[in-house]
Design a protein around this motif. Structure first.
Motif, PDB file in Angstrom:
ATOM      1  N   MET A  23       0.843  -1.214   0.000  1.00 42.19           N
ATOM      2  CA  MET A  23       0.000   0.000   0.000  1.00 42.19           C
ATOM      3  C   MET A  23       0.864   1.244   0.000  1.00 42.19           C
ATOM      4  SD  MET A  23      -3.154  -0.544   2.582  1.00 42.19           S
ATOM      5  CE  MET A  23      -2.746  -1.990   3.501  1.00 42.19           C
ATOM      6  N   ARG A  24       1.826   1.262   0.892  1.00 43.38           N
ATOM      7  CA  ARG A  24       2.697   2.436   0.995  1.00 43.38           C
ATOM      8  C   ARG A  24       3.522   2.627  -0.268  1.00 43.38           C
ATOM      9  NH1 ARG A  24       3.466   5.404   6.257  1.00 43.38           N
ATOM     10  NH2 ARG A  24       3.429   6.887   4.566  1.00 43.38           N
ATOM     11  N   PRO A  68     -15.172  -6.652   3.968  1.00 46.07           N
ATOM     12  CA  PRO A  68     -15.774  -5.638   3.092  1.00 46.07           C
ATOM     13  C   PRO A  68     -16.018  -6.136   1.664  1.00 46.07           C
ATOM     14  CG  PRO A  68     -13.965  -4.707   4.377  1.00 46.07           C
ATOM     15  CD  PRO A  68     -13.913  -6.181   4.578  1.00 46.07           C
ATOM     16  N   SER A  69     -17.105  -5.690   1.083  1.00 46.08           N
ATOM     17  CA  SER A  69     -17.464  -6.105  -0.293  1.00 46.08           C
ATOM     18  C   SER A  69     -17.145  -4.982  -1.272  1.00 46.08           C
ATOM     19  CB  SER A  69     -18.954  -6.450  -0.353  1.00 46.08           C
ATOM     20  OG  SER A  69     -19.240  -7.497   0.526  1.00 46.08           O
ATOM     21  N   PHE A  70     -15.861  -4.752  -1.471  1.00 44.82           N
ATOM     22  CA  PHE A  70     -15.447  -3.686  -2.391  1.00 44.82           C
ATOM     23  C   PHE A  70     -15.025  -4.249  -3.750  1.00 44.82           C
ATOM     24  CE2 PHE A  70     -13.814  -1.391   1.610  1.00 44.82           C
ATOM     25  CZ  PHE A  70     -15.054  -0.815   1.829  1.00 44.82           C
ATOM     26  N   GLY A  71     -15.303  -5.507  -3.958  1.00 46.76           N
ATOM     27  CA  GLY A  71     -14.887  -6.094  -5.224  1.00 46.76           C
ATOM     28  C   GLY A  71     -13.999  -7.309  -5.034  1.00 46.76           C
ATOM     29  N   ARG A  90     -13.384  -7.132  -9.758  1.00 46.38           N
ATOM     30  CA  ARG A  90     -12.577  -6.152 -10.492  1.00 46.38           C
ATOM     31  C   ARG A  90     -11.124  -6.288 -10.067  1.00 46.38           C
ATOM     32  NH1 ARG A  90     -12.475  -1.022  -7.336  1.00 46.38           N
ATOM     33  NH2 ARG A  90     -13.804  -1.307  -5.530  1.00 46.38           N
ATOM     34  N   ARG A  92      -8.721  -3.484 -10.040  1.00 51.73           N
ATOM     35  CA  ARG A  92      -8.080  -2.303  -9.449  1.00 51.73           C
ATOM     36  C   ARG A  92      -8.788  -1.900  -8.161  1.00 51.73           C
ATOM     37  NH1 ARG A  92      -7.628   2.217 -13.956  1.00 51.73           N
ATOM     38  NH2 ARG A  92      -6.826   3.357 -12.167  1.00 51.73           N
ATOM     39  N   ALA A  94      -8.684   0.926  -4.724  1.00 47.42           N
ATOM     40  CA  ALA A  94      -8.188   2.202  -4.220  1.00 47.42           C
ATOM     41  C   ALA A  94      -7.487   2.000  -2.887  1.00 47.42           C
ATOM     42  CB  ALA A  94      -9.355   3.185  -4.052  1.00 47.42           C
ATOM     43  N   LEU A  95      -6.685   2.991  -2.531  1.00 47.30           N
ATOM     44  CA  LEU A  95      -5.950   2.930  -1.269  1.00 47.30           C
ATOM     45  C   LEU A  95      -6.892   2.767  -0.077  1.00 47.30           C
ATOM     46  CD1 LEU A  95      -3.342   3.271   0.369  1.00 47.30           C
ATOM     47  CD2 LEU A  95      -3.674   5.748   0.203  1.00 47.30           C
ATOM     48  N   SER A  96      -7.972   3.544  -0.047  1.00 49.63           N
ATOM     49  CA  SER A  96      -8.892   3.477   1.092  1.00 49.63           C
ATOM     50  C   SER A  96      -9.531   2.095   1.193  1.00 49.63           C
ATOM     51  CB  SER A  96      -9.975   4.550   0.975  1.00 49.63           C
ATOM     52  OG  SER A  96     -10.675   4.421  -0.240  1.00 49.63           O
ATOM     53  N   GLU A  97      -9.740   1.441   0.058  1.00 49.36           N
ATOM     54  CA  GLU A  97     -10.296   0.084   0.089  1.00 49.36           C
ATOM     55  C   GLU A  97      -9.272  -0.894   0.661  1.00 49.36           C
ATOM     56  OE1 GLU A  97     -13.365   0.071  -3.644  1.00 49.36           O
ATOM     57  OE2 GLU A  97     -11.232   0.058  -4.126  1.00 49.36           O
ATOM     58  N   LEU A  99      -6.848  -0.197   2.626  1.00 48.93           N
ATOM     59  CA  LEU A  99      -6.697   0.099   4.055  1.00 48.93           C
ATOM     60  C   LEU A  99      -7.839  -0.515   4.865  1.00 48.93           C
ATOM     61  CD1 LEU A  99      -5.567   3.840   3.930  1.00 48.93           C
ATOM     62  CD2 LEU A  99      -4.231   1.914   4.809  1.00 48.93           C
ATOM     63  N   THR A 100      -9.038  -0.499   4.304  1.00 54.66           N
ATOM     64  CA  THR A 100     -10.184  -1.056   5.025  1.00 54.66           C
ATOM     65  C   THR A 100     -10.056  -2.572   5.145  1.00 54.66           C
ATOM     66  OG1 THR A 100     -11.531   0.740   4.125  1.00 54.66           O
ATOM     67  CG2 THR A 100     -12.707  -1.080   5.143  1.00 54.66           C
ATOM     68  N   PHE A 102      -7.260  -4.163   5.152  1.00 49.72           N
ATOM     69  CA  PHE A 102      -6.151  -4.326   6.091  1.00 49.72           C
ATOM     70  C   PHE A 102      -6.642  -4.207   7.538  1.00 49.72           C
ATOM     71  CE2 PHE A 102      -2.938  -2.125   8.685  1.00 49.72           C
ATOM     72  CZ  PHE A 102      -1.862  -2.991   8.588  1.00 49.72           C
TER      73      PHE A 102
ATOM     74  N   SER B 133     -20.351  -1.587  -4.776  1.00 58.93           N
ATOM     75  CA  SER B 133     -19.012  -2.109  -4.498  1.00 58.93           C
ATOM     76  C   SER B 133     -17.911  -1.122  -4.922  1.00 58.93           C
ATOM     77  CB  SER B 133     -18.801  -3.445  -5.211  1.00 58.93           C
ATOM     78  OG  SER B 133     -18.760  -3.254  -6.614  1.00 58.93           O
ATOM     79  N   GLU B 140     -12.834   8.123  -2.967  1.00 56.28           N
ATOM     80  CA  GLU B 140     -11.414   8.468  -2.816  1.00 56.28           C
ATOM     81  C   GLU B 140     -10.895   9.237  -4.033  1.00 56.28           C
ATOM     82  OE1 GLU B 140      -8.726   5.307  -1.633  1.00 56.28           O
ATOM     83  OE2 GLU B 140      -7.098   6.319  -2.679  1.00 56.28           O
TER      84      GLU B 140
END
Lengths: 114, 417
Positions: A23-24, A68-71, A90, A92, A94-97, A99-100, A102, B133, B140
């Motif tokens: 991430m970093r 979390p269900s971000f993909g 998917r 790709r 995002a960083l916030s995803e 982090l969540t 994590f 999703s 962001e």
């Protein structure tokens, strides 16, 4: 000491810290893949986690289903008997995803003393 | 600890009615103007207003930027907080968000707090075609670019996953440089930690207890100091927590005046955010207040026989709490009365938050069918009998505490806390 460093299981700890490094380093998608793999492996090694529930609207709800269900979505049907898996809808993230995901895995590991 | 007021602009339908009184929406908008004007005169620090769409009865606040513009002309000091702007591009184009935030910052003399989020109700996501999703990734990308637009002259354009635009100079620019303080809506612990890592203040919708806040505060500040990679061009470290609020001459009278406000707040929130009831909502055809009133009284009010006698203690509340974080937030919204009572009761209860270094306690006064005159009296009582002593300690104790932590942060800071 960071919270991730407090994880007892050396392999899980190492992978979570590695994911954080990705991430970093600007690779949140790679971090999500590593975290998802680590999560599934953790469930395989500790199947008792699948039995943990909380109560949502008066009904038992698996704690692991809060992943979390971000993909990178958890597919888990306790009645079907199939092992849980992650379906990537998917590539790709995002960083916030990342982090969540994590934070979820670190919280789960520390809450369950892994 | 500083204090804010929080507005959803709730408007329950009259019992048994299909719609509202024709004057009802005008009335609550103007009541809010009066309430915030009074709060400003008494020294309240913040007002936060939501952006929600189509959530009839629960929230009629779909254009907070207009309310904030009106407030900018009726108030002098109070900070005008978006709590929050929905930034996924299908709700609001990022350039329009940047323009509105900057224009409001100019109109208000640099008093804007830029909170952002994505919402999760089916009514809103479906209404604007936002894929559930993807909403966090959209938030962001758009929020980062809104910040870039406010500082770049010209903005160099963007080819993103969720929106693209050519190079343009997005004007006006905000008064506050590089941009107004950043906040994000956080209803779960993990979101608060994401906020820390992105250099944003956390607007906590979890109704966290002082003890929970203490644990989060310690980790939040460690992350800000050691693991922050900011989304904007200046960080705004801070923690805010919501609490329902009603002050009166006696505890019993405060509970009576509080009425079903917190209960309806939690019920209607749960109604819209539940995938069962929220997804099945029939626009314009449901009286949610009737459904709420049909519940058994102990579910409606959450206090049962304790209502007539006294407030529930923290221990009594804790003994009944659900373990799931979201359900717990709803439970607390309905039942915990940390800021309901006499001003003495409230001051004693909220001191625990101050002891755990809370930055801002955000008070929810306007909810359910509470009466405007009771809310005004509450603001008056709190502003004159509670706020001054906390304000004094904020300057003498909390500000040095924050400065000590900020001294370990090697990033630009823009914070009104």
């Amino acid at each position: 000491m960071t919270r991730a460093e407090k994880i007892n299981d050396p392999e899980l700890r190492s992978r979570v810290i590695d994911a954080y490094g990705r991430m970093r380093g600007g690779d949140p998608s790679g971090a999500v893949r590593l975290l998802a793999d680590s999560f599934i492996d953790t469930l395989r090694v500790h199947p008792e986690l699948l039995e943990l529930t909380t109560t949502v609207r008066g009904r038992p709800f698996p704690i692991v289903a809060r992943w979390p269900s971000f993909g990178a979505n958890l597919v888990f049907d306790p009645d079907a008997g199939d092992p849980p898996r992650i379906d990537f809808v998917r590539d790709r993230f995002a960083l916030s995803e990342a982090l969540t995901y994590f934070e979820f895995l670190v919280d789960l590991a520390l809450d369950q003393g892994l | 600890m500083k204090f804010g007021l929080f507005y959803e602009l709730q408007l329950p339908k009259p019992p048994g009615a299909d719609t509202w009184d024709p004057d009802a929406e005008r009335r609550i908008y103007h009541e809010m103007l009066d309430q915030v004007e009074l709060a400003d005169k008494l020294g309240f620090d913040y007002v936060f207003e939501v952006e929600h769409h189509f959530l009839e009865e629960y929230s009629h606040s779909s254009a907070p930027e207009l309310m904030m513009a009106a407030l900018s002309q009726r108030t002098k000091r109070i900070r005008l907080g978006h709590g929050i702007v929905l930034t996924p591009p299908r709700y609001n184009h990022p350039a329009r968000v940047a323009e509105r935030i900057s224009a409001l910052d100019i109109l208000s003399g640099g008093r804007v707090e830029f909170g952002s989020g994505e919402s999760s109700s089916d009514m809103e996501l479906g209404g604007f075609g936002v894929e559930r999703s993807m909403k966090k990734a959209m938030w962001e990308e758009a929020t980062r670019e809104v910040c870039n637009m406010m500082v770049s002259e010209p903005y160099g354009g963007f080819e993103g996953e969720f929106f693209s635009m050519p190079a343009r100079n997005v004007v006006p620019k905000p008064v506050q440089r590089p941009h107004p303080p950043l906040w994000v809506a956080a209803s779960r612990r993990e979101t608060t930690m994401v906020a820390a890592r992105l250099g944003m203040a956390s607007l906590g919708f979890g109704f966290e207890t002082p003890d929970e806040l203490g644990e989060r505060c310690e980790e939040y500040w460690r992350l800000v100091q050691e693991e922050c990679f900011p989304i904007g061009h200046a960080i705004n470290p801070g923690l805010a927590v919501l609490s329902t609020f009603m002050a009166a001459e006696t505890d019993e009278e405060a509970v009576r005046r509080s009425a079903n406000g917190p209960g309806f707040f939690a019920y209607s929130l749960g109604y819209y955010y539940s995938p069962v009831t929220g997804a099945a909502h029939q626009p314009g055809k449901v009286n949610i207040y009737d459904r709420f009133n049909a519940l058994p009284s102990e579910q409606r009010d959450g206090r049962g026989p304790l209502v007539a006698a006294r407030l529930m203690s923290r221990e009594e509340i804790a003994a009944e709490e659900p373990t799931d974080e979201v359900q717990r937030a709803l439970f607390r919204a309905a039942r915990s009365g940390q800021a309901i009572g006499t001003t003495d009761t409230i001051a004693k209860n909220i001191k625990a938050y101050e002891d755990h270094h809370l930055d801002v306690l955000v008070l929810v006064a306007q909810c359910g069918d509470r009466k405007h005159e009771h809310i005004m009296e509450s603001i008056e009582r709190f502003g004159t009998e509670v706020l001054p002593e906390f304000k004094e300690r904020h300057e003498s104790e909390h500000r040095p505490w924050r400065e000590k932590r900020l001294s370990a942060v090697d990033l630009p800071v823009n914070s009104s806390i």
